[in-house]
Write an enzyme that holds these catalytic residues in place. Sequence first.
Site: not given
Length: 168
Positions: A12, A25, A35, A119, A122
């Site tokens: 992405i 987070n 992230d 997914t 987490y």
Amino acid sequence: MPAKLSAIRADIATLSLDAIVNAANSALAGGGGVDGAIHRAAGPELAQACRQLGGCPTGEARLTEGYNLRARYIIHTVGPVWKGGNCGEPQLLAACYRNALSLAAAHDVRRLAFPSIGTGVYGYPLDLAAKTAVNTVRETLRDFDGIEEVIFCCFSAGDLQVYQRLLG
Ligand code: ADP
């Protein structure tokens, strides 16, 4: 014109869109998974900007510039940690998508991409998360007619299949 929904398999952080969504987070401290990829690609200014935001509660969303990304903005949202499904996880995950789209619309974003929030680390089951993602985006887009395209950006071929089936 109804917004175009699609699923692709990509990193992405490489996409050239008005905005990409980050599965962050609650400390907005940077981390692993998507992230980490976004922070590496955006550069150190992103961490600085995130520190100034003072965190983000689960289900909410915050916006920063995209810095070195091709995307103009990054919309950071915090998915729920999966605890079996009876701790409000579906409502919190839906809120992530709704709040991210609302923030996008407020900044005149026309084209944006979501990762599969929750997914990875987490632990949200992909099938359930993908259903909530697609249904919530479809419903929410009725309120935001400036958004023209939403891309579900999958990291694995298996995830892509699930999203494509739901969109097909
Ligand atoms: P969470 O903490 O919300 O579970 P993760 O980053 O661990 O977030 O995982 C969310 C999803 O993002 C997972 O499906 C993971 O495979 C995917 N992912 C990891 N890296 C990337 C990337 N560079 N681009 C798109 N998706 C990614």
